[in-house]
Design an enzyme around this catalytic site. Structure first.
Site, PDB file in Angstrom:
ATOM      1  N   HIS A  64       3.041   1.879  -8.116  1.00 56.52           N
ATOM      2  CA  HIS A  64       2.209   1.029  -7.253  1.00 56.52           C
ATOM      3  C   HIS A  64       2.975   0.611  -6.002  1.00 56.52           C
ATOM      4  O   HIS A  64       3.660  -0.411  -5.977  1.00 56.52           O
ATOM      5  CB  HIS A  64       1.778  -0.212  -8.043  1.00 56.52           C
ATOM      6  CG  HIS A  64       0.747  -1.046  -7.357  1.00 56.52           C
ATOM      7  ND1 HIS A  64      -0.098  -1.879  -8.044  1.00 56.52           N
ATOM      8  CD2 HIS A  64       0.398  -1.194  -6.053  1.00 56.52           C
ATOM      9  CE1 HIS A  64      -0.907  -2.492  -7.205  1.00 56.52           C
ATOM     10  NE2 HIS A  64      -0.614  -2.090  -5.982  1.00 56.52           N
ATOM     11  N   ARG A  68       1.524   2.517   3.866  1.00 56.17           N
ATOM     12  CA  ARG A  68       0.857   2.176   5.131  1.00 56.17           C
ATOM     13  C   ARG A  68       0.518   3.350   6.051  1.00 56.17           C
ATOM     14  O   ARG A  68      -0.053   3.139   7.122  1.00 56.17           O
ATOM     15  CB  ARG A  68       1.690   1.153   5.926  1.00 56.17           C
ATOM     16  CG  ARG A  68       2.032  -0.125   5.172  1.00 56.17           C
ATOM     17  CD  ARG A  68       0.820  -0.838   4.651  1.00 56.17           C
ATOM     18  NE  ARG A  68       1.145  -2.164   4.121  1.00 56.17           N
ATOM     19  CZ  ARG A  68       0.378  -2.841   3.284  1.00 56.17           C
ATOM     20  NH1 ARG A  68      -0.763  -2.298   2.865  1.00 56.17           N
ATOM     21  NH2 ARG A  68       0.730  -4.034   2.863  1.00 56.17           N
ATOM     22  N   ASN A  98      -5.193   2.440   0.058  1.00 62.07           N
ATOM     23  CA  ASN A  98      -5.810   1.553   1.057  1.00 62.07           C
ATOM     24  C   ASN A  98      -5.109   1.683   2.411  1.00 62.07           C
ATOM     25  O   ASN A  98      -4.577   0.734   2.970  1.00 62.07           O
ATOM     26  CB  ASN A  98      -5.838   0.106   0.570  1.00 62.07           C
ATOM     27  CG  ASN A  98      -4.476  -0.451   0.206  1.00 62.07           C
ATOM     28  OD1 ASN A  98      -3.538   0.292  -0.026  1.00 62.07           O
ATOM     29  ND2 ASN A  98      -4.374  -1.765   0.163  1.00 62.07           N
ATOM     30  N   HIS A 182      -7.526  -3.200  -9.798  1.00 60.26           N
ATOM     31  CA  HIS A 182      -7.102  -4.484  -9.232  1.00 60.26           C
ATOM     32  C   HIS A 182      -8.048  -5.534  -9.812  1.00 60.26           C
ATOM     33  O   HIS A 182      -9.212  -5.616  -9.417  1.00 60.26           O
ATOM     34  CB  HIS A 182      -7.200  -4.436  -7.706  1.00 60.26           C
ATOM     35  CG  HIS A 182      -6.957  -5.752  -7.022  1.00 60.26           C
ATOM     36  ND1 HIS A 182      -5.763  -6.063  -6.415  1.00 60.26           N
ATOM     37  CD2 HIS A 182      -7.755  -6.833  -6.849  1.00 60.26           C
ATOM     38  CE1 HIS A 182      -5.835  -7.269  -5.892  1.00 60.26           C
ATOM     39  NE2 HIS A 182      -7.043  -7.771  -6.140  1.00 60.26           N
ATOM     40  N   HIS A 241      -0.624  -5.209 -11.652  1.00 57.39           N
ATOM     41  CA  HIS A 241       0.035  -6.495 -11.388  1.00 57.39           C
ATOM     42  C   HIS A 241      -0.591  -7.679 -12.146  1.00 57.39           C
ATOM     43  O   HIS A 241      -1.094  -8.627 -11.537  1.00 57.39           O
ATOM     44  CB  HIS A 241       0.086  -6.793  -9.890  1.00 57.39           C
ATOM     45  CG  HIS A 241      -1.142  -6.445  -9.101  1.00 57.39           C
ATOM     46  ND1 HIS A 241      -2.428  -6.785  -9.497  1.00 57.39           N
ATOM     47  CD2 HIS A 241      -1.290  -5.790  -7.918  1.00 57.39           C
ATOM     48  CE1 HIS A 241      -3.286  -6.373  -8.597  1.00 57.39           C
ATOM     49  NE2 HIS A 241      -2.625  -5.753  -7.635  1.00 57.39           N
ATOM     50  N   ASP A 314       4.440  -3.252  -6.357  1.00 56.14           N
ATOM     51  CA  ASP A 314       3.377  -3.575  -5.403  1.00 56.14           C
ATOM     52  C   ASP A 314       3.980  -3.785  -4.015  1.00 56.14           C
ATOM     53  O   ASP A 314       3.582  -4.685  -3.272  1.00 56.14           O
ATOM     54  CB  ASP A 314       2.582  -4.798  -5.860  1.00 56.14           C
ATOM     55  CG  ASP A 314       1.287  -5.001  -5.074  1.00 56.14           C
ATOM     56  OD1 ASP A 314       0.892  -4.079  -4.323  1.00 56.14           O
ATOM     57  OD2 ASP A 314       0.675  -6.082  -5.201  1.00 56.14           O
ATOM     58  N   HIS A 318       4.543  -5.871   5.640  1.00 52.37           N
ATOM     59  CA  HIS A 318       3.798  -6.369   6.798  1.00 52.37           C
ATOM     60  C   HIS A 318       4.794  -6.723   7.894  1.00 52.37           C
ATOM     61  O   HIS A 318       5.905  -7.212   7.616  1.00 52.37           O
ATOM     62  CB  HIS A 318       2.980  -7.617   6.449  1.00 52.37           C
ATOM     63  CG  HIS A 318       1.871  -7.373   5.486  1.00 52.37           C
ATOM     64  ND1 HIS A 318       0.736  -6.666   5.800  1.00 52.37           N
ATOM     65  CD2 HIS A 318       1.724  -7.749   4.180  1.00 52.37           C
ATOM     66  CE1 HIS A 318      -0.071  -6.618   4.743  1.00 52.37           C
ATOM     67  NE2 HIS A 318       0.509  -7.258   3.749  1.00 52.37           N
TER      68      HIS A 318
END
Length: 434
Positions: A64, A68, A98, A182, A241, A314, A318
């Site tokens: 997991h 990006r 994602n 999720h 998670h 996870d 950012h």
């Protein structure tokens, strides 16, 4: 490829039960032989590592991570994220879908896995479970599986509709692949930015209840039971998670009943509580959120008793400007792929007595089983030479500024760690050396 001999290592391989001193020979990117120390003295090899004092284990596998790319390369790229992973001892990572656009087609999956992305280690991916991860229409599971998808998930979003989730479990079961969920009932979390409780009240923030997680887990387990009864299939539900005692209790009971459920725990959920958000610390903002101490201890208990199958980071990078805003506007997620081993050994091993071999299993052999890897996750002769060498006793301090990730959004900057990676070997290539 050059031959590589690793000498005098403390070899730990949970799959075979080995936990002893050994020498290991790598040839043509695969494990060629494992023998007693000194057995290869007459052998001519191009490279030798003296691993005295180090643990030699299967390379870690993270099921997991968020890399990006495509679409948000100012946060991370496949190249930078996998270099950071190698520094953390990882030799295989599974990228979540994602991205921008969402990885929901054969074309996008093929692009992501292409050599041109310059992954430093073995890269796998889960494709989106529904088109655009909108939770309405399934993607083309069979075509995606043929193209290399190791599972399906709308990570970051749940599959809320019962009929869609049931269909996803049925189709994935026929392919022998997991649905990775999720677990968040977003109908209960609108406008929420942390865990519901005294800390949220003190900070004046709306909080997510534990039921937002456990309700989805309980619904999904009920669907598994229904499908086994009605369809004669055995779907694999993997819960991402897990962060609450209530969800873990449901998973534990489902496993005892023989349902095919696996789950992962993230280092931040067994290390920190929502107290870390004091001062509106956006580098401790994530989803699922950091919980209360009782839930943190429940995650640790579930790791110790085997309810939790694997550790997954996870890893969610950012950029600084995205986190340096008002708390409720900041995106969820932290980096974590370089700190997982140090936190697991510090908290699980030293503080709670989990054997080092069990930590290794949670980070290698167990995640390999979840995504059905046959020639990775163990040190069997003939397997790919995916190897990590680490010192389990060294204490050190993590400095976010020195991270190999493009982003530095971590609550563990300047935090103490136990156990440090000395070298990571992916398919016989040394991809990281401390």
């Amino acid at each position: 490829m050059t031959d590589l001999l690793i000498r005098n290592a403390h070899l730990i391989d949970p799959a075979s039960g080995l936990d002893t001193q050994k020498d290991l020979l790598v040839r043509d990117g695969r494990i060629a032989a494992i023998e007693h120390p000194g057995s290869f003295t007459a052998l001519e090899v191009q490279d030798t590592i003296d691993a005295a004092g180090l643990v030699l284990a299967p390379g870690f596998i993270d099921v997991h991570v968020h890399l990006r790319e495509p679409g948000q390369t100012w946060k991370e790229t496949i190249a930078t994220g996998t270099r950071a992973a190698a520094a953390g001892g990882y030799t295989t990572v599974v990228a979540m879908p994602n991205t921008v656009p969402v990885n929901d087609t054969v074309e996008s999956l093929t692009w992501m896995l292409a050599p041109e992305r310059n992954s430093a280690i073995h890269l796998l991916a889960m494709s989106a479970a529904t088109q655009g991860s909108m939770g309405e229409h399934l993607t083309h599971y069979e075509a995606l599986a043929i193209a290399g998808a190791v599972g399906f998930t709308d990570d970051g979003k749940p599959i809320l509709d019962d009929h869609v989730m049931r269909a996803a479990l049925v189709v994935a079961a026929r392919l022998g692949l997991p649905i990775s969920q999720h677990a968040e009932d977003t109908r209960l979390t609108g406008g929420c930015s942390m865990n519901a409780g005294p800390v949220a009240f003190r900070l004046g923030l709306r909080g997510m209840t534990v039921e937002a997680e456990s309700n989805i887990v309980e619904r999904d387990i009920a669907l598994l039971r229904e499908i086994e009864s009605d369809e004669g299939l055995r779907p694999h539900l993997h819960v991402q998670h897990v962060s609450t005692a209530k969800a873990l209790s449901a998973i534990r009971q489902a496993k005892q009943q023989g349902l095919h459920v696996s789950c992962e725990a993230a280092p931040h959920h067994f290390t920190l509580t929502d107290e870390a958000l004091e001062g509106y610390n956006t580098n401790a903002k994530m989803n699922p959120p950091l919980r209360a101490e009782a839930d943190r201890l429940a995650v640790i208990e579930a790791i110790l008793d085997g309810t939790v199958d694997c550790i997954a980071t996870d890893h969610a990078p950012h950029a600084a400007h995205e986190k340096e805003v008002e708390f409720e506007r900041a995106p969820n997620g932290i980096t974590g792929i370089e700190t997982a081993l140090g936190l697991a050994l510090r908290v699980l091993h030293r503080e709670h007595g989990l054997p080092v071999a069990h930590v290794v299993a949670l980070m290698s052999n167990n995640p390999a089983k979840i995504v059905c890897l046959k020639d990775r996750g163990s040190l069997a002769v003939g397997n790919y030479a995916d190897i990590v060498l680490f010192d389990p006793a060294v204490e050190w301090t993590f400095a976010a500024a020195q991270s190999l990730s493009k982003s530095k959004n971590t609550p563990f900057d300047q935090s103490p760690m136990l156990g440090r990676v000395h070298a990571t070997i992916s398919e016989g290539r040394i991809v990281h050396r401390h």
